[in-house]
Design a protein around this motif. Structure first.
Motif, mmCIF file in Angstrom:
data_model
loop_
_atom_site.group_PDB
_atom_site.id
_atom_site.type_symbol
_atom_site.label_atom_id
_atom_site.label_comp_id
_atom_site.label_asym_id
_atom_site.label_seq_id
_atom_site.Cartn_x
_atom_site.Cartn_y
_atom_site.Cartn_z
ATOM 1 N N ARG A 39 -31.121 -31.659 14.752
ATOM 2 C CA ARG A 39 -31.176 -32.625 15.848
ATOM 3 C C ARG A 39 -31.409 -31.961 17.206
ATOM 4 N NH1 ARG A 39 -30.736 -37.468 14.679
ATOM 5 N NH2 ARG A 39 -29.970 -38.198 16.664
ATOM 6 N N ALA A 40 -31.308 -30.646 17.284
ATOM 7 C CA ALA A 40 -31.481 -29.936 18.559
ATOM 8 C C ALA A 40 -32.840 -30.195 19.216
ATOM 9 C CB ALA A 40 -31.249 -28.444 18.360
ATOM 10 N N PRO A 41 -33.944 -30.217 18.476
ATOM 11 C CA PRO A 41 -35.239 -30.472 19.137
ATOM 12 C C PRO A 41 -35.352 -31.855 19.783
ATOM 13 C CG PRO A 41 -35.585 -29.498 16.976
ATOM 14 C CD PRO A 41 -34.122 -29.838 17.076
ATOM 15 N N ILE A 42 -34.553 -32.812 19.345
ATOM 16 C CA ILE A 42 -34.633 -34.166 19.901
ATOM 17 C C ILE A 42 -34.361 -34.146 21.395
ATOM 18 C CG2 ILE A 42 -33.565 -36.466 19.886
ATOM 19 C CD1 ILE A 42 -33.167 -36.045 16.836
ATOM 20 N N GLY A 64 -32.935 -48.630 13.657
ATOM 21 C CA GLY A 64 -32.048 -48.685 12.498
ATOM 22 C C GLY A 64 -32.271 -49.956 11.704
ATOM 23 N N ARG A 65 -32.102 -49.868 10.394
ATOM 24 C CA ARG A 65 -32.331 -51.021 9.515
ATOM 25 C C ARG A 65 -31.394 -52.181 9.814
ATOM 26 N NH1 ARG A 65 -31.960 -46.693 6.584
ATOM 27 N NH2 ARG A 65 -29.975 -47.121 5.609
ATOM 28 N N VAL A 66 -30.151 -51.879 10.068
ATOM 29 C CA VAL A 66 -29.151 -52.921 10.276
ATOM 30 C C VAL A 66 -28.817 -53.071 11.755
ATOM 31 C CG1 VAL A 66 -26.792 -53.638 9.727
ATOM 32 C CG2 VAL A 66 -28.186 -52.518 7.988
ATOM 33 N N SER A 67 -28.571 -51.958 12.419
ATOM 34 C CA SER A 67 -28.133 -52.006 13.822
ATOM 35 C C SER A 67 -29.269 -52.295 14.792
ATOM 36 C CB SER A 67 -27.498 -50.671 14.212
ATOM 37 O OG SER A 67 -28.499 -49.651 14.241
ATOM 38 N N HIS A 68 -30.472 -51.963 14.425
ATOM 39 C CA HIS A 68 -31.659 -52.049 15.289
ATOM 40 C C HIS A 68 -31.522 -51.177 16.537
ATOM 41 C CE1 HIS A 68 -33.491 -55.073 12.780
ATOM 42 N NE2 HIS A 68 -32.327 -55.685 12.741
ATOM 43 N N ASP A 69 -30.611 -50.191 16.467
ATOM 44 C CA ASP A 69 -30.483 -49.207 17.543
ATOM 45 C C ASP A 69 -31.616 -48.206 17.439
ATOM 46 O OD1 ASP A 69 -28.157 -50.375 18.437
ATOM 47 O OD2 ASP A 69 -26.832 -48.953 17.399
ATOM 48 N N ARG A 70 -31.967 -47.612 18.568
ATOM 49 C CA ARG A 70 -33.001 -46.567 18.568
ATOM 50 C C ARG A 70 -32.469 -45.331 17.867
ATOM 51 N NH1 ARG A 70 -34.561 -46.075 24.745
ATOM 52 N NH2 ARG A 70 -34.570 -43.953 24.002
ATOM 53 N N ARG A 71 -33.288 -44.763 17.000
ATOM 54 C CA ARG A 71 -32.958 -43.537 16.272
ATOM 55 C C ARG A 71 -34.095 -42.552 16.474
ATOM 56 N NH1 ARG A 71 -27.902 -44.857 15.678
ATOM 57 N NH2 ARG A 71 -27.495 -46.495 14.183
ATOM 58 N N PHE A 72 -33.784 -41.271 16.362
ATOM 59 C CA PHE A 72 -34.784 -40.235 16.587
ATOM 60 C C PHE A 72 -34.723 -39.201 15.467
ATOM 61 C CE2 PHE A 72 -33.329 -41.902 20.601
ATOM 62 C CZ PHE A 72 -34.502 -42.163 21.285
ATOM 63 N N VAL A 73 -35.889 -38.665 15.122
ATOM 64 C CA VAL A 73 -35.966 -37.572 14.160
ATOM 65 C C VAL A 73 -37.182 -36.730 14.530
ATOM 66 C CG1 VAL A 73 -37.326 -38.868 12.462
ATOM 67 C CG2 VAL A 73 -35.918 -36.950 11.701
ATOM 68 N N VAL A 74 -37.062 -35.419 14.361
ATOM 69 C CA VAL A 74 -38.191 -34.511 14.563
ATOM 70 C C VAL A 74 -38.566 -33.958 13.202
ATOM 71 C CG1 VAL A 74 -38.983 -32.368 15.635
ATOM 72 C CG2 VAL A 74 -37.523 -33.940 16.925
ATOM 73 N N VAL A 75 -39.842 -34.106 12.855
ATOM 74 C CA VAL A 75 -40.336 -33.658 11.545
ATOM 75 C C VAL A 75 -41.618 -32.870 11.724
ATOM 76 C CG1 VAL A 75 -39.260 -35.532 10.243
ATOM 77 C CG2 VAL A 75 -41.549 -35.822 11.154
ATOM 78 N N GLU A 76 -41.973 -32.140 10.678
ATOM 79 C CA GLU A 76 -43.204 -31.345 10.712
ATOM 80 C C GLU A 76 -44.404 -32.210 10.374
ATOM 81 O OE1 GLU A 76 -45.156 -27.255 8.948
ATOM 82 O OE2 GLU A 76 -43.360 -28.059 8.006
ATOM 83 N N VAL A 77 -45.498 -31.966 11.067
ATOM 84 C CA VAL A 77 -46.753 -32.656 10.799
ATOM 85 C C VAL A 77 -47.432 -31.987 9.613
ATOM 86 C CG1 VAL A 77 -49.049 -33.189 11.733
ATOM 87 C CG2 VAL A 77 -47.028 -33.337 13.215
ATOM 88 N N VAL A 78 -47.790 -32.786 8.617
ATOM 89 C CA VAL A 78 -48.481 -32.277 7.434
ATOM 90 C C VAL A 78 -49.984 -32.260 7.678
ATOM 91 C CG1 VAL A 78 -49.019 -32.808 5.020
ATOM 92 C CG2 VAL A 78 -46.680 -32.993 5.849
ATOM 93 N N ASP A 79 -50.465 -33.296 8.343
ATOM 94 C CA ASP A 79 -51.903 -33.422 8.592
ATOM 95 C C ASP A 79 -52.099 -34.198 9.885
ATOM 96 O OD1 ASP A 79 -54.668 -33.303 8.157
ATOM 97 O OD2 ASP A 79 -54.673 -35.145 6.979
ATOM 98 N N ARG A 80 -53.087 -33.745 10.651
ATOM 99 C CA ARG A 80 -53.391 -34.404 11.920
ATOM 100 C C ARG A 80 -54.899 -34.548 12.015
ATOM 101 N NH1 ARG A 80 -50.772 -34.334 17.171
ATOM 102 N NH2 ARG A 80 -49.121 -33.129 16.229
ATOM 103 N N GLN A 81 -55.325 -35.766 12.297
ATOM 104 C CA GLN A 81 -56.724 -36.052 12.555
ATOM 105 C C GLN A 81 -56.772 -36.886 13.827
ATOM 106 O OE1 GLN A 81 -57.677 -38.116 8.943
ATOM 107 N NE2 GLN A 81 -58.187 -36.240 7.847
ATOM 108 N N ARG A 82 -57.954 -37.192 14.275
ATOM 109 C CA ARG A 82 -58.066 -38.006 15.489
ATOM 110 C C ARG A 82 -57.377 -39.353 15.252
ATOM 111 N NH1 ARG A 82 -60.449 -38.486 20.215
ATOM 112 N NH2 ARG A 82 -61.350 -40.475 20.842
ATOM 113 N N ASN A 83 -56.372 -39.644 16.060
ATOM 114 C CA ASN A 83 -55.598 -40.891 16.002
ATOM 115 C C ASN A 83 -54.822 -41.096 14.705
ATOM 116 O OD1 ASN A 83 -56.273 -41.687 18.601
ATOM 117 N ND2 ASN A 83 -58.124 -42.722 17.909
#
Length: 171
Positions: A39-42, A64-83
């Motif tokens: 969570r540090a990169p967030i 969130g599914r139930v709370s509808h609160d904002r949630r954050f996660v940082v993940v690695e990009v597997v593939d990137r193309q234009r848009n």
């Protein structure tokens, strides 16, 4: 019966044992399960410093599914193309962020150069996911070998790693 068939010390060939993850792979799994580390990169992304991570990471803001609160996660990009940005859910369909996106499809992305950009969510099927992961594995073989082994160890077998695709929302 022969003596060798009744000998309790006789080694009987059985099905091959699954490959146990190496020390580095188990360490990677442990780090990925340590909440404060992942969570540090967030905080850095939210402070506008996401550029420090380059193009390989992205922060996903979701609800969130139930709370509808904002949630954050940082993940690695597997593939990137234009848009188009594709990311892998290393912990499969059990990952909370994956389940949240599946439930409501709301996502905002922050990358190195852009912040809080609305994106449409598409959960790729198994065949599409495996095809994109094969490309990633060819591009980053060493990283893939260790991450796949860590995820397999966490799953207790061959882990299914689904891909999530983000594209501009329809207008």
């Amino acid at each position: 019966m022969t003596e060798s068939a009744t000998d309790p010390w006789r080694v009987v060939p059985s099905e091959p044992r699954p490959r146990r993850a190496g020390l580095l792979d188990r360490l990677i799994e442990k780090v990925l399960r340590t909440q404060w580390i992942v969570r540090a990169p967030i905080a850095l992304y939210r402070a506008g410093l996401g550029w420090m991570f380059g193009e390989r990471l992205v922060m996903i803001e979701h609800l969130g599914r139930v709370s509808h609160d904002r949630r954050f996660v940082v993940v690695e990009v597997v593939d990137r193309q234009r848009n188009v940005i594709r990311v892998a859910s290393g912990f499969g369909t059990r990952a909370q962020w994956y389940r949240n996106l599946k439930a409501n499809g709301v996502a905002y992305l922050s990358t190195g150069g852009a912040r809080h950009v609305r994106a449409a969510v598409r959960l790729l099927d198994r065949a599409e996911s495996e095809a994109h992961l094969a490309v990633y594995a060819a591009r980053y073989p060493r990283a893939w070998r260790h991450l796949k082994a860590a995820m397999d160890d966490a799953a207790g077998g061959d882990a299914y790693i689904p891909i999530v695709e983000f594209i501009p929302p329809p207008r």
